[in-house]
Scaffold this motif. Structure first.
Motif, PDB file in Angstrom:
ATOM      1  N   PHE A  60      43.919  22.928  40.998  1.00  0.00           N
ATOM      2  CA  PHE A  60      44.108  23.745  39.814  1.00  0.00           C
ATOM      3  C   PHE A  60      44.960  23.046  38.778  1.00  0.00           C
ATOM      4  N   ILE A 197      47.639  37.028  27.024  1.00  0.00           N
ATOM      5  CA  ILE A 197      48.677  37.103  28.066  1.00  0.00           C
ATOM      6  C   ILE A 197      48.872  35.733  28.694  1.00  0.00           C
ATOM      7  N   GLY A 200      44.424  30.524  32.761  1.00  0.00           N
ATOM      8  CA  GLY A 200      44.456  29.775  34.021  1.00  0.00           C
ATOM      9  C   GLY A 200      43.363  28.740  34.030  1.00  0.00           C
ATOM     10  N   ASN A 201      43.008  28.309  35.196  1.00  0.00           N
ATOM     11  CA  ASN A 201      41.994  27.282  35.348  1.00  0.00           C
ATOM     12  C   ASN A 201      40.611  27.785  34.954  1.00  0.00           C
ATOM     13  N   VAL A 205      43.306  35.404  29.891  1.00  0.00           N
ATOM     14  CA  VAL A 205      43.575  36.829  30.082  1.00  0.00           C
ATOM     15  C   VAL A 205      44.230  37.371  28.816  1.00  0.00           C
ATOM     16  N   ALA A 218      44.099  44.696  31.202  1.00  0.00           N
ATOM     17  CA  ALA A 218      44.049  43.231  31.111  1.00  0.00           C
ATOM     18  C   ALA A 218      42.584  42.823  31.173  1.00  0.00           C
ATOM     19  N   LYS A 220      40.068  39.657  31.502  1.00  0.00           N
ATOM     20  CA  LYS A 220      39.954  38.231  31.831  1.00  0.00           C
ATOM     21  C   LYS A 220      38.566  37.744  31.456  1.00  0.00           C
ATOM     22  N   MET A 271      40.861  44.768  34.281  1.00  0.00           N
ATOM     23  CA  MET A 271      41.735  45.203  35.387  1.00  0.00           C
ATOM     24  C   MET A 271      43.005  45.852  34.840  1.00  0.00           C
ATOM     25  N   GLU A 272      43.711  46.445  35.752  1.00  0.00           N
ATOM     26  CA  GLU A 272      44.995  47.065  35.442  1.00  0.00           C
ATOM     27  C   GLU A 272      45.948  46.017  34.850  1.00  0.00           C
ATOM     28  N   SER A 274      49.707  44.610  34.149  1.00  0.00           N
ATOM     29  CA  SER A 274      51.064  44.669  34.717  1.00  0.00           C
ATOM     30  C   SER A 274      52.065  44.241  33.651  1.00  0.00           C
ATOM     31  N   SER A 278      53.293  37.999  35.723  1.00  0.00           N
ATOM     32  CA  SER A 278      53.239  37.374  37.050  1.00  0.00           C
ATOM     33  C   SER A 278      54.564  36.677  37.359  1.00  0.00           C
ATOM     34  N   LYS A 333      50.004  32.788  45.287  1.00  0.00           N
ATOM     35  CA  LYS A 333      50.872  31.888  44.519  1.00  0.00           C
ATOM     36  C   LYS A 333      51.533  32.729  43.424  1.00  0.00           C
ATOM     37  N   SER A 335      51.422  32.950  40.277  1.00  0.00           N
ATOM     38  CA  SER A 335      50.648  33.511  39.163  1.00  0.00           C
ATOM     39  C   SER A 335      49.688  34.612  39.618  1.00  0.00           C
ATOM     40  N   ASN A 336      49.538  34.782  40.914  1.00  0.00           N
ATOM     41  CA  ASN A 336      48.656  35.844  41.399  1.00  0.00           C
ATOM     42  C   ASN A 336      49.425  37.033  41.961  1.00  0.00           C
ATOM     43  N   LEU A 338      51.756  40.015  40.590  1.00  0.00           N
ATOM     44  CA  LEU A 338      52.173  40.649  39.337  1.00  0.00           C
ATOM     45  C   LEU A 338      53.184  41.752  39.621  1.00  0.00           C
ATOM     46  N   ASP A 349      43.512  38.456  41.512  1.00  0.00           N
ATOM     47  CA  ASP A 349      42.716  37.244  41.717  1.00  0.00           C
ATOM     48  C   ASP A 349      42.241  37.055  43.150  1.00  0.00           C
TER      49      ASP A 349
HETATM   50  N1  LIG Z   1      46.403  42.123  35.248  1.00  0.00           N
HETATM   51  C1  LIG Z   1      47.281  41.344  34.641  1.00  0.00           C
HETATM   52  N2  LIG Z   1      48.352  41.883  34.028  1.00  0.00           N
HETATM   53  C2  LIG Z   1      49.266  41.093  33.397  1.00  0.00           C
HETATM   54  N3  LIG Z   1      49.188  39.752  33.342  1.00  0.00           N
HETATM   55  C3  LIG Z   1      48.143  39.152  33.944  1.00  0.00           C
HETATM   56  C4  LIG Z   1      47.143  39.910  34.623  1.00  0.00           C
HETATM   57  N4  LIG Z   1      46.242  39.045  35.141  1.00  0.00           N
HETATM   58  C5  LIG Z   1      46.658  37.824  34.815  1.00  0.00           C
HETATM   59  N5  LIG Z   1      47.791  37.873  34.096  1.00  0.00           N
HETATM   60  C6  LIG Z   1      48.524  36.737  33.515  1.00  0.00           C
HETATM   61  O1  LIG Z   1      47.579  35.834  32.990  1.00  0.00           O
HETATM   62  C7  LIG Z   1      47.817  34.523  33.498  1.00  0.00           C
HETATM   63  C8  LIG Z   1      46.495  33.812  33.654  1.00  0.00           C
HETATM   64  O2  LIG Z   1      45.791  34.395  34.724  1.00  0.00           O
HETATM   65  P1  LIG Z   1      44.550  33.705  35.408  1.00  0.00           P
HETATM   66  O3  LIG Z   1      44.145  34.550  36.549  1.00  0.00           O
HETATM   67  O4  LIG Z   1      43.523  33.404  34.364  1.00  0.00           O
HETATM   68  O5  LIG Z   1      45.076  32.296  35.887  1.00  0.00           O
HETATM   69  P2  LIG Z   1      46.166  31.840  36.938  1.00  0.00           P
HETATM   70  O6  LIG Z   1      46.216  32.792  38.070  1.00  0.00           O
HETATM   71  O7  LIG Z   1      47.456  31.566  36.184  1.00  0.00           O
HETATM   72  O8  LIG Z   1      45.606  30.433  37.380  1.00  0.00           O
HETATM   73  P3  LIG Z   1      44.276  30.075  38.170  1.00  0.00           P
HETATM   74  O9  LIG Z   1      43.116  30.366  37.289  1.00  0.00           O
HETATM   75  O10 LIG Z   1      44.468  28.639  38.394  1.00  0.00           O
HETATM   76  O11 LIG Z   1      44.289  30.907  39.414  1.00  0.00           O
HETATM   77  C9  LIG Z   1      48.556  34.742  34.813  1.00  0.00           C
HETATM   78  O12 LIG Z   1      49.385  33.668  35.096  1.00  0.00           O
HETATM   79  C10 LIG Z   1      49.342  36.009  34.555  1.00  0.00           C
HETATM   80  O13 LIG Z   1      50.599  35.675  33.993  1.00  0.00           O
END
Ligand SMILES: Nc1ncnc2c1ncn2[C@@H]1O[C@H](COP(=O)(O)OP(=O)(O)OP(=O)(O)O)[C@@H](O)[C@H]1O
Length: 523
Positions: A60, A197, A200-201, A205, A218, A220, A271-272, A274, A278, A333, A335-336, A338, A349
């Motif tokens: 990632f 927000i 990610g990879n 979001v 949120a 994505k 999705m919900e 937060s 994260s 991890k 970032s997953n 919240l 995720d």
């Molecule tokens: N439901 C949510 N509510 C609030 N913030 C969110 C939510 N989902 C994701 N985020 C924020 O958005 C960022 C990007 O999320 P995303 O799932 O795209 O990537 P990631 O988890 O950081 O990385 P990867 O894609 O490598 O798993 C997250 O790091 C988090 O801070």
């Protein structure tokens, strides 16, 4: 013409990897792996191709690591890779149904019944991925540019029976992927985007307002390759499992997924939301305050009570996913995980194959390194892999550094990192700082390399670290902590915005004075 350089890494016990680096004429470094894994359990199993290492390694974007590593997965190489170039064994998990990422895969689910427990196999191998799909996407991330404009004319995707292949031309049929109940159903045209927000990879979001009920959600957005029905089909299948996960205190609620190939060629997941974000985000905010010297780096935000509550939330979420749906998260991890200001910990995720996401996002720098040794070695993996990741995450939260790469000891690429996980002693909380015996023991039990000796979710839920903070008064304290974090995040945003405004004003002023100087000179 490629100029080939073979890099022999340390002979990795259990990994035994040779790295070939191709230097293209334009200077781009492409590293091709031919990996041979010899392990007693997987001996004789010929399972995967180059994408398997890419995906099993869960590669990632990790901002700290500078080197851009692009695994070469083009058609020629796929053809060239022989069964002997084995990397990862698909686990033979007899008691669970594996939801494979591809219909050609050896582990295709045989049932379309969503009530059938099934593991969403986040690391299934890549058999059958067309070269174009593996090479897909130069991952241009879209989605946040139309801030404050409702999204129009997008349709939900239909969910095909598993046996049937979904062609992109049928993909925009009206909906079944729309959340758990009719009250969850959100029409995209009822959303107003409020701001980005994070990214990610796989995608971006954004925060969005669902106008009919003033609810913040949120959204994505995952760009997908045009006409890649295999990928779309698979995402639909996986999301169809996710949508059946009922609301739970420690799981982010899924509101729906949408796809319209004619408009943006992207999959949208709602999705919900937060409101504290994260854990990685909270950690970065903390680090910025330390940098500004407004707080001391000796005082971590992640005190023992907080860690106990986070660990408890993560374990409960994992337990629920596994008990009810036989889903193993596989990507625990920061970032997953919240947090919201009500003091709730939520996992997100889960369920969508990282393999698939990686095939979408194709390029990566650095690694996600929370993967357990048994996963790296291709052994049978279980929910205890998530326990390992939880242990690493806790070390990172309390020290501010990733345990297998911080402290100016950045691994020399992905293979170095993988061999560290497999061969070096288990990560531990650093010496020289005082941690309670409960916290130390908890981390040590998570980070046991032998999966059989590692504690189970149930054991950890009854660990002293969790029990110590299980009273309602501690819950209240944690809620208070979450509220404080929310206000710190706001403060950080304000400071950043003010700094940006100041910089803009300065640039403007400089430009003005330059213009003035220029006009004085000419006159
Ligand atoms: N439901 C949510 N509510 C609030 N913030 C969110 C939510 N989902 C994701 N985020 C924020 O958005 C960022 C990007 O999320 P995303 O799932 O795209 O990537 P990631 O988890 O950081 O990385 P990867 O894609 O490598 O798993 C997250 O790091 C988090 O801070």
């Amino acid at each position: 013409m490629f100029q080939r350089k073979t890099l022999q890494r340390r002979n990795l016990k259990g990994l035994n990897l040779n790295l070939h680096a191709d230097m293209s004429s334009n200077g781009q470094l492409q590293e091709k792996t031919e990996a041979h894994q010899e392990h007693s359990r997987i001996e004789g199993h010929v399972m995967s191709n180059i994408n398997a290492i890419k995906n099993s390694s869960n590669l990632f974007l990790r901002r700290g690591l500078k080197k851009k590593l692009t695994l070469n997965a083009n058609a020629d190489e796929q053809a060239e890779l022989k069964p002997s170039s084995v990397v990862v064994q698909r686990p033979q998990n007899e008691s669970v149904l594996v939801m494979s990422s591809l219909s050609q895969s050896p582990c295709v689910s045989s049932s379309s019944s969503l009530s059938t427990p099934c593991i969403i196999d986040a690391y299934s191998n890549n058999f059958g991925l067309s070269p174009s799909s593996t090479n897909s996407t130069t991952s241009t991330i879209q989605g946040s540019s139309n801030a404050a404009t409702p999204v129009e004319n997008e349709h939900s995707i239909s969910l095909p029976p598993l046996e049937e292949s979904l062609s992109p031309t049928t993909a925009d049929l009206k909906d079944t992927l729309s959340g758990n109940s009719s009250d969850n159903y959100i029409q995209l045209q009822d959303l107003v985007q409020l701001g980005k927000i994070g990214a990610g990879n796989s995608g971006t979001v954004v925060k969005a307002l669902h106008v009919p009920d003033s609810k913040i959600v949120a959204k994505k957005t995952i760009p997908v390759e045009q006409n890649n029905s295999t990928i779309i089909n698979q995402l639909v299948r996986e999301l169809s499992i996710v949508k059946n996960v009922k609301p739970h205190e420690n799981i982010i609620t899924f509101y729906g997924a949408y796809y319209n190939q004619h408009i943006n060629n992207e999959i949208i997941i709602l999705m919900e939301y937060s409101d504290c974000g994260s854990l990685d985000k909270i950690l970065s905010v903390y680090k910025r305050f330390v940098q500004r010297e407004t707080i001391s780096n000796k005082k971590t935000w992640f005190n023992e009570l907080t860690i106990s509550k986070i660990a408890c939330g993560v374990l409960n979420g994992l337990d629920h996913l596994y008990r009810q749906y036989k889903i193993i998260h596989r990507d625990i991890k920061p970032s997953n995980v919240l947090i919201n200001s009500k003091g709730q910990i939520k996992l997100c995720d889960f369920g969508v194959s990282k393999k698939l996401i990686n095939s979408i996002a194709d390029t990566f720098v650095g690694t996600s390194t929370y993967m357990s040794p048994e996963r790296i070695q291709g052994n049978v993996y279980s929910i205890k892999g998530d326990v390992w990741s939880l242990g690493l995450m806790i070390i990172e939260l309390v020290t501010g550094e990733f345990p297998l790469g911080g402290h100016n000891d950045t691994p020399d690429g992905i293979l170095d990192l993988l061999q560290r996980i497999v061969n070096e002693p288990s990560p531990r909380l650093p010496k020289g700082r005082v941690f309670s015996k409960e916290l130390t023991d908890f981390v040590n039990r998570c980070c046991i390399k032998n999966e059989r000796e590692r504690s189970s979710i149930n054991e950890l839920l009854h660990h002293d670290l969790i029990m110590k903070y299980s009273s309602p008064s501690k819950d209240e304290k944690f809620r208070h902590w979450c509220k404080k974090i929310k206000s710190k995040i706001k403060e950080d945003k304000r400071i950043k915005r003010e700094a940006l405004d100041r910089a803009k004003l300065e640039t403007k002023a400089n430009r003005k004075s330059n213009d003035l100087n220029a006009s004085t000179k000419t006159s």
